[in-house]
Design an enzyme around this catalytic site. Sequence first.
Site, PDB file in Angstrom:
ATOM      1  N   GLY A  43      12.442  43.007  27.091  1.00 14.21           N
ATOM      2  CA  GLY A  43      13.044  43.729  25.968  1.00 14.21           C
ATOM      3  C   GLY A  43      14.269  44.508  26.419  1.00 14.21           C
ATOM      4  O   GLY A  43      15.363  44.369  25.861  1.00 14.21           O
ATOM      5  N   ASN A 185      11.809  28.803  27.696  1.00 15.87           N
ATOM      6  CA  ASN A 185      12.259  28.074  28.891  1.00 15.87           C
ATOM      7  C   ASN A 185      11.298  26.900  29.119  1.00 15.87           C
ATOM      8  O   ASN A 185      10.424  26.634  28.280  1.00 15.87           O
ATOM      9  CB  ASN A 185      12.384  29.005  30.106  1.00 15.87           C
ATOM     10  CG  ASN A 185      11.037  29.471  30.656  1.00 15.87           C
ATOM     11  OD1 ASN A 185       9.970  29.035  30.210  1.00 15.87           O
ATOM     12  ND2 ASN A 185      11.075  30.361  31.612  1.00 15.87           N
ATOM     13  N   ASP A 253      17.128  36.257  29.788  1.00 13.40           N
ATOM     14  CA  ASP A 253      17.396  37.457  28.983  1.00 13.40           C
ATOM     15  C   ASP A 253      18.887  37.589  28.685  1.00 13.40           C
ATOM     16  O   ASP A 253      19.285  37.984  27.589  1.00 13.40           O
ATOM     17  CB  ASP A 253      16.888  38.710  29.715  1.00 13.40           C
ATOM     18  CG  ASP A 253      15.379  38.682  29.886  1.00 13.40           C
ATOM     19  OD1 ASP A 253      14.692  38.081  29.036  1.00 13.40           O
ATOM     20  OD2 ASP A 253      14.884  39.268  30.872  1.00 13.40           O
TER      21      ASP A 253
HETATM   22  N1  LIG Z   1      21.318  28.423  38.792  1.00 12.69           N
HETATM   23  C1  LIG Z   1      21.965  28.577  37.613  1.00 12.69           C
HETATM   24  N2  LIG Z   1      23.288  28.310  37.504  1.00 12.69           N
HETATM   25  C2  LIG Z   1      23.954  28.466  36.328  1.00 12.69           C
HETATM   26  N3  LIG Z   1      23.363  28.864  35.197  1.00 12.69           N
HETATM   27  C3  LIG Z   1      22.039  29.153  35.232  1.00 12.69           C
HETATM   28  C4  LIG Z   1      21.269  29.026  36.431  1.00 12.69           C
HETATM   29  N4  LIG Z   1      19.975  29.387  36.158  1.00 12.69           N
HETATM   30  C5  LIG Z   1      19.969  29.712  34.843  1.00 12.69           C
HETATM   31  N5  LIG Z   1      21.185  29.574  34.280  1.00 12.69           N
HETATM   32  C6  LIG Z   1      21.560  29.784  32.855  1.00 12.69           C
HETATM   33  O1  LIG Z   1      20.629  30.648  32.273  1.00 12.69           O
HETATM   34  C7  LIG Z   1      19.917  29.988  31.208  1.00 12.69           C
HETATM   35  C8  LIG Z   1      18.509  30.506  31.169  1.00 12.69           C
HETATM   36  O2  LIG Z   1      17.855  30.261  32.403  1.00 12.69           O
HETATM   37  P1  LIG Z   1      16.311  29.881  32.496  1.00 12.69           P
HETATM   38  O3  LIG Z   1      15.918  29.884  33.920  1.00 12.69           O
HETATM   39  O4  LIG Z   1      16.071  28.640  31.725  1.00 12.69           O
HETATM   40  O5  LIG Z   1      15.630  31.111  31.721  1.00 12.69           O
HETATM   41  P2  LIG Z   1      14.414  32.069  32.210  1.00 12.69           P
HETATM   42  O6  LIG Z   1      15.059  33.147  32.996  1.00 12.69           O
HETATM   43  O7  LIG Z   1      13.851  32.540  30.912  1.00 12.69           O
HETATM   44  O8  LIG Z   1      13.465  31.227  33.010  1.00 12.69           O
HETATM   45  C9  LIG Z   1      20.063  28.499  31.516  1.00 12.69           C
HETATM   46  O9  LIG Z   1      19.942  27.719  30.342  1.00 12.69           O
HETATM   47  C10 LIG Z   1      21.471  28.457  32.090  1.00 12.69           C
HETATM   48  O10 LIG Z   1      22.439  28.447  31.062  1.00 12.69           O
HETATM   49 MG   LIG Z   2      13.790  29.886  34.679  1.00 14.79          MG
END
Ligand SMILES: Nc1ncnc2c1ncn2[C@@H]1O[C@H](COP(=O)(O)OP(=O)(O)O)[C@@H](O)[C@H]1O
Ligand SMILES: [Mg+2]
Length: 299
Positions: A43, A185, A253
């Site tokens: 949040g 995710n 986030d």
């Molecule tokens: N290693 C990375 N390089 C570039 N962008 C990233 C990377 N990891 C995450 N992102 C960006 O952040 C978004 C959310 O990351 P994600 O890991 O899917 O979410 P969460 O933190 O909820 O697990 C991805 O869709 C991407 O756009």
């Molecule tokens: Mg992730």
Amino acid sequence: MNKEAVTVIGSINYDFFLKQQRLPVIGETFSADSVTFGHGGKGANQAVQCAKLGLETYLVGKVGNDNFGSEMLESMARYGLNVDYVTLANTNTGLGIVNTLADGRVSATIAKGANYSMTCEDIDKAESLFEKSKLIILQLEIPKEVVEYAIQTAKKHDCTIILNAAPASPVDEKYLRMVDYFVVNETEASYYARENVTTIEEAEQVCEQLFEYANRLLIITLGEKGSLLYDGQKKYFFPSKKVNAIETTGAGDSYIGALAYTIIHEMSYNEMGDFASLVSSKTVTKIGAQEAMPTLQDL
Ligand SMILES: Nc1ncnc2c1ncn2[C@@H]1O[C@H](COP(=O)(O)OP(=O)(O)O)[C@@H](O)[C@H]1O
Ligand SMILES: [Mg+2]
């Protein structure tokens, strides 16, 4: 009334990141190699990203009457976030202890504390925020009945709702179906779709199924691979920006905060995916979550 504000209702956590060679066994006192501190909670993180992008943002949540809580309130206010609706609970501020081992494996212990003492009454007390907010953002790190009540209240006030269904946990379908933007995710997508989602193809396959929880848009983020948007007709894929990722806490986030910006500014789905990918890619190039999130100027 032309509503422009954003209200985030959710968790506030103080995190300890311990680097250590291994976990202690029962009865053992083991020394970590290093410790760093972070301001977190989904949040708080999402609200901070909204505020850093210049949105008029309010946070509704709870911290304990301790130094962790007051430190975070001060810091969030410095980012321009309105924390007038964060109240004090008669318990500890939510804490997270994250143990990272030498080989990169991670385990964590959380002390839920104040976040789980939130009640539906806290939502009623924040009703004036629903009146002036175009957008209400929710996650699942507070009691489920509070999330469900907040969804209901948001509907009553004609607010647009983003639900980041994280961490994946059961929510009454009746309320899920009231959500406008359903954001998950890979792990959460797998949970709600009841099948494994790790690749882009797998994400595409569960789109139809998960879209039943999104009145406007389903978003599946896939870490460094990118993110998939589905509006019930068309799929839009946005590869992640190529960056030197240092530490990815708060990526999701940050993505949500950017998403809020594009909704408030009525941008297209193409602009939405591009902007959210750009903003979250900046966040992973620095250590920490809130500290690492970019401002409009940084972009
Ligand atoms: N290693 C990375 N390089 C570039 N962008 C990233 C990377 N990891 C995450 N992102 C960006 O952040 C978004 C959310 O990351 P994600 O890991 O899917 O979410 P969460 O933190 O909820 O697990 C991805 O869709 C991407 O756009
Ligand atoms: Mg992730």
